[in-house]
Motif scaffolding. Structure first.
Motif, short mmCIF file in Angstrom:
data_model
loop_
_atom_site.label_atom_id
_atom_site.label_comp_id
_atom_site.label_asym_id
_atom_site.label_seq_id
_atom_site.Cartn_x
_atom_site.Cartn_y
_atom_site.Cartn_z
N ALA A 141 -3.92 -8.37 -11.08
CA ALA A 141 -2.85 -7.78 -10.25
C ALA A 141 -2.22 -8.86 -9.39
O ALA A 141 -2.89 -9.79 -8.95
N ILE A 142 -0.93 -8.71 -9.19
CA ILE A 142 -0.17 -9.54 -8.25
C ILE A 142 0.53 -8.59 -7.29
O ILE A 142 1.21 -7.66 -7.74
N TRP A 143 0.33 -8.80 -6.00
CA TRP A 143 1.10 -8.08 -4.98
C TRP A 143 1.90 -9.12 -4.22
O TRP A 143 1.36 -10.17 -3.84
N SER A 144 3.17 -8.84 -3.98
CA SER A 144 3.99 -9.84 -3.30
C SER A 144 5.16 -9.23 -2.55
O SER A 144 5.80 -8.30 -3.03
N ASN A 145 5.40 -9.79 -1.38
CA ASN A 145 6.64 -9.61 -0.65
C ASN A 145 7.34 -10.96 -0.82
O ASN A 145 7.19 -11.85 0.01
N PRO A 146 8.03 -11.17 -1.96
CA PRO A 146 8.48 -12.52 -2.32
C PRO A 146 9.53 -13.07 -1.37
O PRO A 146 10.29 -12.33 -0.76
N ALA A 147 9.52 -14.39 -1.27
CA ALA A 147 10.43 -15.10 -0.34
C ALA A 147 11.84 -15.12 -0.94
O ALA A 147 12.27 -16.12 -1.50
N ILE A 148 12.54 -14.01 -0.80
CA ILE A 148 13.90 -13.89 -1.34
C ILE A 148 14.80 -15.01 -0.82
O ILE A 148 15.66 -15.53 -1.52
N ARG A 149 14.57 -15.43 0.43
CA ARG A 149 15.48 -16.38 1.08
C ARG A 149 15.35 -17.80 0.57
O ARG A 149 16.09 -18.68 0.99
N HIS A 195 -9.49 -11.51 -10.94
CA HIS A 195 -8.70 -12.29 -10.00
C HIS A 195 -7.45 -11.52 -9.62
O HIS A 195 -6.74 -10.99 -10.49
N LEU A 196 -7.17 -11.46 -8.32
CA LEU A 196 -5.97 -10.82 -7.79
C LEU A 196 -5.17 -11.89 -7.06
O LEU A 196 -5.72 -12.87 -6.57
N LEU A 197 -3.85 -11.70 -6.96
CA LEU A 197 -2.98 -12.69 -6.34
C LEU A 197 -2.07 -12.06 -5.31
O LEU A 197 -1.38 -11.08 -5.59
N ASP A 198 -2.08 -12.65 -4.11
CA ASP A 198 -1.05 -12.39 -3.10
C ASP A 198 -0.13 -13.60 -3.14
O ASP A 198 -0.49 -14.69 -2.70
N LEU A 199 1.07 -13.41 -3.70
CA LEU A 199 2.02 -14.51 -3.87
C LEU A 199 2.93 -14.59 -2.65
O LEU A 199 3.71 -13.69 -2.39
N GLY A 200 2.79 -15.69 -1.90
CA GLY A 200 3.52 -15.86 -0.64
C GLY A 200 2.77 -15.16 0.47
O GLY A 200 3.27 -14.23 1.09
N CYS A 201 1.56 -15.62 0.73
CA CYS A 201 0.61 -14.83 1.54
C CYS A 201 0.92 -14.80 3.04
O CYS A 201 0.40 -13.92 3.74
N LEU A 227 6.05 -5.81 -6.53
CA LEU A 227 6.90 -6.63 -5.67
C LEU A 227 7.67 -5.70 -4.74
O LEU A 227 8.22 -4.70 -5.19
N VAL A 228 7.72 -6.06 -3.46
CA VAL A 228 8.55 -5.29 -2.53
C VAL A 228 9.79 -6.12 -2.21
O VAL A 228 9.69 -7.29 -1.87
N VAL A 229 10.96 -5.50 -2.38
CA VAL A 229 12.22 -6.20 -2.15
C VAL A 229 13.19 -5.26 -1.46
O VAL A 229 13.34 -4.10 -1.85
N GLN A 230 13.84 -5.77 -0.43
CA GLN A 230 14.82 -4.96 0.29
C GLN A 230 16.02 -4.68 -0.60
O GLN A 230 16.50 -5.57 -1.33
N LYS A 231 16.50 -3.47 -0.56
CA LYS A 231 17.64 -3.08 -1.38
C LYS A 231 18.83 -4.01 -1.13
O LYS A 231 19.48 -4.47 -2.07
N HIS A 232 19.11 -4.33 0.13
CA HIS A 232 20.28 -5.15 0.49
C HIS A 232 20.09 -6.61 0.10
O HIS A 232 21.03 -7.39 0.14
#
Length: 196
Positions: free
Chosen positions: A125-133, A60-66, A158-163
């Protein structure tokens, strides 16, 4: 103000489409107002998809916040024997992901509301561009909820913007007992690799 992380987006529907073009994949995806990044593939998502190693080929793989599914569909394309859970709170996002998976003939994508994933499912595996906002506390709760469902040898990217706090998030993850390392950095985005 309407947000893409609402269960029922208030924004009036205005269907559109975007092209997801990667070295190994080209998909046209349906999008709509009221979901994350409806006009284009978000740069953070693109950095993630171009930077991470192939997902595990089974389990099972997860896209969190698809959102409308670019990450989930890429995972499914790269790991056709795995089951990919595309999870979001936004019902419009889930409908779009389902339609996009059908159009791409990726039958092992399972769009699901965050409360509809069976408790016993564990993720390789979990891949995510998490909802920082959604705010720091809500994001910490979300990540804790899903990271604890990694298999013992599972890995999250997880991909997260530096700023928007990638470095403080990395520190927080380490403080919670996770192994959190910076896997890649590009265009002001960080890819964090998280393991037990």
């Amino acid at each position: 103000m309407a947000h893409y992380f609402e269960e029922q987006p208030q924004a009036a529907s205005r269907p559109s489409s975007v092209d997801l073009v990667l070295p190994d994949l080209h998909l046209r995806l349906e999008t709509d107002r009221g979901v994350f990044s409806p006009e284009r593939i978000d740069l953070g998502t693109r950095v993630l998809l171009e930077s991470v190693p192939a997902p595990p080929q089974e389990g099972h793989l997860l896209d969190l916040g698809c959102g409308y599914g670019p990450i989930a569909l890429t995972m499914a394309s790269r790991a056709p024997s795995a089951t990919v859970w595309a999870v979001d709170v936004n019902r419009r996002s889930l409908e779009l992901t389902e339609r996009n998976a059908k159009a791409a003939a990726l039958g092992r994508v399972r769009p699901a509301h965050v409360d509809e994933v069976p408790e016993d499912v564990r993720f390789a595996a979990i891949w995510s561009n998490p909802a920082i906002r959604i705010g720091k506390q809500a994001m910490h709760e979300m990540l804790t909820r899903w990271l604890t469902r990694l298999t013992p040898d599972g890995v999250a990217y997880l991909v997260v913007q530096k700023h928007l706090g990638s470095d403080s998030l990395q520190r927080w993850l380490s403080d919670q007992g996770w192994q959190a390392t910076r896997e890649a950095s590009r265009a002001a985005y960080r890819i964090l690799k998280v393991t037990r």
